[in-house]
Scaffold this active site. Sequence first.
Site, PDB file in Angstrom:
ATOM      1  NE  ARG A 271      -2.085  -1.225   3.476  1.00  0.00           N
ATOM      2  CZ  ARG A 271      -2.573  -1.385   4.687  1.00  0.00           C
ATOM      3  NH1 ARG A 271      -3.853  -1.529   4.866  1.00  0.00           N
ATOM      4  NH2 ARG A 271      -1.798  -1.388   5.744  1.00  0.00           N
TER       5      ARG A 271
ATOM      6  NE  ARG B  33      -2.072  15.684  -7.134  1.00  0.00           N
ATOM      7  CZ  ARG B  33      -3.111  15.259  -7.866  1.00  0.00           C
ATOM      8  NH1 ARG B  33      -3.165  15.531  -9.146  1.00  0.00           N
ATOM      9  NH2 ARG B  33      -4.085  14.590  -7.326  1.00  0.00           N
TER      10      ARG B  33
ATOM     11  CG  HIS C 165      -0.779  15.484 -12.993  1.00  0.00           C
ATOM     12  ND1 HIS C 165      -1.636  14.947 -12.071  1.00  0.00           N
ATOM     13  CD2 HIS C 165      -0.933  14.759 -14.117  1.00  0.00           C
ATOM     14  CE1 HIS C 165      -2.295  13.947 -12.629  1.00  0.00           C
ATOM     15  NE2 HIS C 165      -1.877  13.816 -13.873  1.00  0.00           N
TER      16      HIS C 165
ATOM     17  CB  SER D  88       9.757  -1.006   9.214  1.00  0.00           C
ATOM     18  OG  SER D  88      10.096  -1.557   7.947  1.00  0.00           O
TER      19      SER D  88
ATOM     20  CB  SER E 199      -4.557   2.433   7.713  1.00  0.00           C
ATOM     21  OG  SER E 199      -4.984   1.158   7.329  1.00  0.00           O
TER      22      SER E 199
ATOM     23  CD  GLU F 190      -0.216   1.851   4.419  1.00  0.00           C
ATOM     24  OE1 GLU F 190      -1.394   1.767   4.823  1.00  0.00           O
ATOM     25  OE2 GLU F 190       0.692   1.132   4.869  1.00  0.00           O
TER      26      GLU F 190
ATOM     27  CG  ASP G 227      -2.107  15.001  -2.868  1.00  0.00           C
ATOM     28  OD1 ASP G 227      -1.536  14.863  -3.972  1.00  0.00           O
ATOM     29  OD2 ASP G 227      -3.125  14.364  -2.553  1.00  0.00           O
TER      30      ASP G 227
END
Length: 185
Positions: free
Chosen positions: A46, A57, A60, A88, A149, A152, A160
Site C-alpha cells: 500500500r 501528481r 502533473h 519501518s 493505514s 500510507e 499532495d
Amino acid sequence: MNFTVTEQKIINEISRTLDSISTDETEVLIEQIKKADRVFFVGVGRVLLSLQSIAKRLAHLGIDTVVVGEITEPAITENDLLIVGSGSGESAFPLAIAKKAKAFHAKVAHIGSNPNSSMKEVTDYFIRIPVQTKLNLPNEIASIQPMTSLFEQCLLLLGDTIALILIENENIDMSQLWEYHANLE
C-alpha cells in the site's frame, strides 16, 4: 460506532500526524525534488500505491518521475533522487534498491517512521512520519486503524502537500497543468 464518529477519529489522527512532520525535513525534500533531473520512487504494498499517486501528481507539475520497476524505467544517475517509502525502513526490496541507487551516486530520501532503521546507512535525507510501529518508538502517534493505514494516508497527503507547495512557490498556473494530464483515457 457510526460513520461520522469513525471518520472524525481518522481525520483527527491524520491531522495530528501531519502536524508532527518536520517542516525543515520537508523543505529539504522539496529542494532535492527541484534539483533532481528525475525523481524515482520505490516502496511495496500500500505504500507503493501512495508513492505512485505522488509520482503521478509530481508528473502533473512537469517533474520527470519514475516508479521503480516500470517497464520504461531509465537508468538512475548521480543527478537523480530516489524517494523510498518504508515505515519501518527495513523492507527488503526498498532497502536493496536504495543501496543500488547509492552505488550509482543518486541521492536517496527515506520517508518513514523509524529514524534508526537499516535504511539510515544509505539515506541522504529523512522525513519522519511519526506513526505507530511494531517497534514502539518514542513519540509515535497511536492509531485506531489497522496495521499501517495511518502511514500510507499521511504519506499520500504529504505528497499532495509538497505538490501544492511547489505550485505556490514556482507560481505554477494550475489551469496549465492539464497539459501534463493523461489524455488517452
